[in-house]
Design a protein around this motif. Structure first.
Motif, PDB file in Angstrom:
ATOM      1  N   THR A 240       0.702  -0.926  -0.101  1.00 22.24           N
ATOM      2  CA  THR A 240       0.244   0.304  -0.204  1.00 22.24           C
ATOM      3  C   THR A 240       0.816   1.197   0.192  1.00 22.24           C
ATOM      4  N   ARG A 241       1.504   1.118  -0.059  1.00 21.34           N
ATOM      5  CA  ARG A 241       3.107   2.481   0.122  1.00 21.34           C
ATOM      6  C   ARG A 241       3.502   3.146  -1.774  1.00 21.34           C
ATOM      7  N   CYS A 242       3.644   4.181  -1.823  1.00 21.65           N
ATOM      8  CA  CYS A 242       4.222   3.682  -3.831  1.00 21.65           C
ATOM      9  C   CYS A 242       5.622   3.873  -3.420  1.00 21.65           C
ATOM     10  N   GLY A 243       7.102   3.934  -2.146  1.00 22.94           N
ATOM     11  CA  GLY A 243       8.198   4.137  -2.111  1.00 22.94           C
ATOM     12  C   GLY A 243       8.427   5.175  -2.868  1.00 22.94           C
ATOM     13  N   ASP A 244       9.998   4.898  -3.097  1.00 19.65           N
ATOM     14  CA  ASP A 244      10.446   6.677  -3.702  1.00 19.65           C
ATOM     15  C   ASP A 244       9.238   7.244  -5.134  1.00 19.65           C
ATOM     16  N   ILE A 245       9.251   8.610  -4.455  1.00 24.40           N
ATOM     17  CA  ILE A 245       8.594   9.542  -5.245  1.00 24.40           C
ATOM     18  C   ILE A 245       8.744  10.791  -5.544  1.00 24.40           C
ATOM     19  N   ASP A 246       8.553  11.667  -6.280  1.00 25.11           N
ATOM     20  CA  ASP A 246       9.499  13.477  -6.761  1.00 25.11           C
ATOM     21  C   ASP A 246       8.618  13.522  -5.371  1.00 25.11           C
ATOM     22  N   PRO A 247       9.462  14.122  -3.790  1.00 30.73           N
ATOM     23  CA  PRO A 247       8.645  15.167  -3.490  1.00 30.73           C
ATOM     24  C   PRO A 247       7.980  16.280  -4.108  1.00 30.73           C
ATOM     25  N   SER A 248       7.873  16.475  -4.753  1.00 36.22           N
ATOM     26  CA  SER A 248       7.133  18.190  -5.608  1.00 36.22           C
ATOM     27  C   SER A 248       6.152  17.548  -5.932  1.00 36.22           C
ATOM     28  N   ALA A 249       6.028  16.053  -6.412  1.00 38.58           N
ATOM     29  CA  ALA A 249       4.474  15.519  -6.649  1.00 38.58           C
ATOM     30  C   ALA A 249       3.443  15.959  -5.702  1.00 38.58           C
ATOM     31  N   TYR A 251       3.351  18.346  -3.501  1.00 34.34           N
ATOM     32  CA  TYR A 251       2.169  19.694  -3.866  1.00 34.34           C
ATOM     33  C   TYR A 251       1.447  19.755  -4.531  1.00 34.34           C
ATOM     34  N   TYR A 252       1.782  18.877  -5.728  1.00 35.23           N
ATOM     35  CA  TYR A 252       0.895  18.548  -7.070  1.00 35.23           C
ATOM     36  C   TYR A 252       0.013  18.188  -6.911  1.00 35.23           C
ATOM     37  N   ILE A 253      -0.215  17.470  -6.161  1.00 36.67           N
ATOM     38  CA  ILE A 253      -0.852  16.415  -5.780  1.00 36.67           C
ATOM     39  C   ILE A 253      -2.357  17.244  -5.103  1.00 36.67           C
ATOM     40  N   SER A 254      -1.891  18.340  -3.911  1.00 41.57           N
ATOM     41  CA  SER A 254      -2.696  18.749  -2.859  1.00 41.57           C
ATOM     42  C   SER A 254      -2.905  20.171  -3.511  1.00 41.57           C
ATOM     43  N   GLN A 255      -2.460  20.406  -4.752  1.00 42.48           N
ATOM     44  CA  GLN A 255      -3.125  22.200  -5.451  1.00 42.48           C
ATOM     45  C   GLN A 255      -3.963  21.339  -5.893  1.00 42.48           C
ATOM     46  N   LYS A 256      -4.159  20.195  -7.071  1.00 38.80           N
ATOM     47  CA  LYS A 256      -4.858  19.466  -7.838  1.00 38.80           C
ATOM     48  C   LYS A 256      -6.375  18.632  -7.143  1.00 38.80           C
ATOM     49  N   THR A 257      -6.030  18.763  -6.268  1.00 42.32           N
ATOM     50  CA  THR A 257      -7.244  17.493  -5.300  1.00 42.32           C
ATOM     51  C   THR A 257      -7.653  18.775  -4.350  1.00 42.32           C
ATOM     52  N   SER A 258      -6.770  19.657  -3.757  1.00 41.79           N
ATOM     53  CA  SER A 258      -7.146  21.060  -2.589  1.00 41.79           C
ATOM     54  C   SER A 258      -7.257  19.279  -1.153  1.00 41.79           C
ATOM     55  N   LYS A 259      -6.545  18.730  -1.331  1.00 41.27           N
ATOM     56  CA  LYS A 259      -6.672  18.344  -0.322  1.00 41.27           C
ATOM     57  C   LYS A 259      -4.801  17.668   1.367  1.00 41.27           C
ATOM     58  N   ASP A 260      -5.537  17.975   2.451  1.00 35.82           N
ATOM     59  CA  ASP A 260      -4.169  18.778   2.587  1.00 35.82           C
ATOM     60  C   ASP A 260      -3.521  17.605   3.411  1.00 35.82           C
ATOM     61  N   ILE A 261      -1.902  17.871   4.107  1.00 39.12           N
ATOM     62  CA  ILE A 261      -0.738  17.095   3.973  1.00 39.12           C
ATOM     63  C   ILE A 261      -1.178  15.665   4.626  1.00 39.12           C
ATOM     64  N   SER A 262      -1.558  16.164   5.804  1.00 45.82           N
ATOM     65  CA  SER A 262      -2.533  14.484   6.530  1.00 45.82           C
ATOM     66  C   SER A 262      -3.338  13.678   5.550  1.00 45.82           C
ATOM     67  N   TRP A 263      -4.102  14.181   4.694  1.00 46.22           N
ATOM     68  CA  TRP A 263      -4.360  13.181   3.942  1.00 46.22           C
ATOM     69  C   TRP A 263      -3.542  12.458   2.857  1.00 46.22           C
ATOM     70  N   ILE A 264      -2.829  13.365   2.546  1.00 47.86           N
ATOM     71  CA  ILE A 264      -1.647  13.133   1.039  1.00 47.86           C
ATOM     72  C   ILE A 264      -0.831  11.976   1.710  1.00 47.86           C
ATOM     73  N   ASN A 265       0.015  11.766   3.316  1.00 46.72           N
ATOM     74  CA  ASN A 265       0.612  11.587   3.572  1.00 46.72           C
ATOM     75  C   ASN A 265      -0.399   9.719   3.862  1.00 46.72           C
ATOM     76  N   ASN A 266      -1.097   9.557   4.222  1.00 45.43           N
ATOM     77  CA  ASN A 266      -3.012   8.461   4.415  1.00 45.43           C
ATOM     78  C   ASN A 266      -2.336   8.355   3.088  1.00 45.43           C
ATOM     79  N   TYR A 267      -2.767   8.634   2.253  1.00 47.43           N
ATOM     80  CA  TYR A 267      -3.174   8.048   0.810  1.00 47.43           C
ATOM     81  C   TYR A 267      -1.657   7.598   0.161  1.00 47.43           C
TER      82      TYR A 267
END
Length: 400
Positions: A240-249, A251-267
């Motif tokens: 269920t974990r993505c492994g390595d990912i560009d950290p700027s992704a 920010y981009y996810i948050s920008q596009k989905t309006s989700k906060d960092i807690s949601w992204i961390n769980n995702y």
């Protein structure tokens, strides 16, 4: 000598009881849903096969949970009281910079674990519940904390530091810590013994593959790099974990989905990896979908293999010489197809896997390489609980 190994979660206690003269587990079990109305436990005597089980009983807290373990061990004639134990070993996920080896627990150690708990908020506080409960119920029994991160404390600074402001490390201890250290150490020393190589001269790449997965580069018996980082999110593609990912992704996810960092961390931790790509975190499901021609499952599997190949190649480069490639963990030990697909295109790295040997199911240590291969490819069942017991015994004997 009897040693109890405890792995306390936020609402559970897993345990194994070891007879150290034989290095064998004589009882094991799980108490779960602690704090809920419908708690449950299952405790097994491994010699007789007898099982004590209740799937619907209120378990107030970890103290009640440990009392249930003690009561049923007495009922089975295995242990009259926790005070009969020679030691208790506790799994602790995060030791950070404070703990570089297994440590006899006292008030100072407890405060140290509390101090670094923000680095493992889902794990360390739960481990502390188990530690404090055991200390109350068995006050005269020596107890030892065995840290998942300890084996990786030998990483050189160039490997564990992140290329961000140095003050982030000084103020907040942001660096690579790595995990699965107890497993990587256990299978590496087992491999060295099997091959007749002195552990302090042994070079290996260890792959602990399960729902959570990590790779480890071992040089002269010491971890010099590992794929997980500050947290267990980094590195390989997992269930269920993505492994390595560009950290700027992020920010981009948050920008596009309006989700906060807690949601992204769980995702990224719970809804990504194989589950995010193909709908299931279970590799067995993915392999069935591949047989049906599912394109997303094929992609997820190919990505998983590709990431493994990247880490094997990069670790081979920094090791210079390789004695063995080790597969362990639930997937590493059982998914023969993944082992073969990982190694088949790495013959230029002197990794020659034997297809027929790999396909056979063999208990215990199994050599998977072709007969004349210079580098051994091994499947070794991990036993983190036994390793915790062994390290607990060693610490207790040193302190006596």
């Amino acid at each position: 000598m009897k040693i109890l190994v405890l792995n306390a979660g936020s609402s559970s206690i897993k345990f194994q009881l070891f007879l150290m003269e034989e290095k064998k587990s004589i009882a094991s079990g799980l108490v779960e849903a602690i704090g809920e109305k419908n708690g449950a436990y299952k405790i097994k005597c491994l010699k007789s096969g007898k099982v004590e089980e209740n799937k619907n009983c209120p378990i107030k807290d970890h103290s009640d949970g440990l009392k249930i373990i003690q009561k049923n061990l007495k009922k089975m004639g295995i242990l009259d009281s926790l005070n009969e134990l020679d030691g208790i070993g506790h799994r602790v996920v995060q030791g950070a910079d404070l703990f570089s080896k297994p440590t006899l627990i006292d008030e100072k150690v407890i405060k140290g674990i509390e101090k670094i708990s923000p680095l493992a908020p889902l794990h360390n506080p739960a481990h502390l519940k188990g530690i404090k409960t055991a200390l109350k119920q068995a006050p005269n029994v020596p107890e030892v904390a065995v840290f998942d991160t300890a084996f990786h404390q030998s990483l050189p600074q160039k490997a564990y530091m992140y290329a961000i402001g140095y003050d982030m490390y000084e103020k907040y201890q942001i660096r690579k810590y790595g995990f699965h250290g107890t497993s990587h150490y256990y299978v590496a020393k087992t491999a060295a013994k099997h091959l007749g190589v002195d552990f302090d001269k042994f070079n290996a790449i260890s792959l602990h593959l399960g729902n959570g997965s990590s790779a480890c580069a071992i040089k002269n018996g010491k971890s010099i790099d590992t794929s997980m980082g500050l947290t267990p999110l980094a590195g390989l593609i997992m269930g269920t974990r993505c492994g390595d990912i560009d950290p700027s992704a992020l920010y981009y996810i948050s920008q596009k989905t309006s989700k906060d960092i807690s949601w992204i961390n769980n995702y990224l931790n719970k809804e990504s990896g194989l589950k995010g790509l193909a709908g299931s975190n279970d590799l067995r499901d993915i392999l069935k979908l591949i047989e049906q021609g599912d394109k997303k499952a094929i992609l997820a599997y190919e990505m998983m293999i590709y990431r493994l190949s990247q880490y094997i190649g990069s670790y081979y480069a920094i090791l210079g010489r390789l004695d063995a490639l080790i597969f362990t963990g639930g997937i590493g030990e059982n998914a023969s197809a993944l082992r073969y697909d990982t190694c088949k295109d790495l013959e230029h790295l002197v990794l020659h896997i034997d297809k027929d040997k790999n396909a056979k199911k063999v208990e215990g240590i199994q050599e998977l390489n072709k007969d004349q291969a210079k580098v051994k490819i091994l499947k070794i069942p991990t036993n983190e609980e036994l390793e915790i017991a062994l390290q607990t015994r060693k610490v207790i004997k040193e302190k006596m």
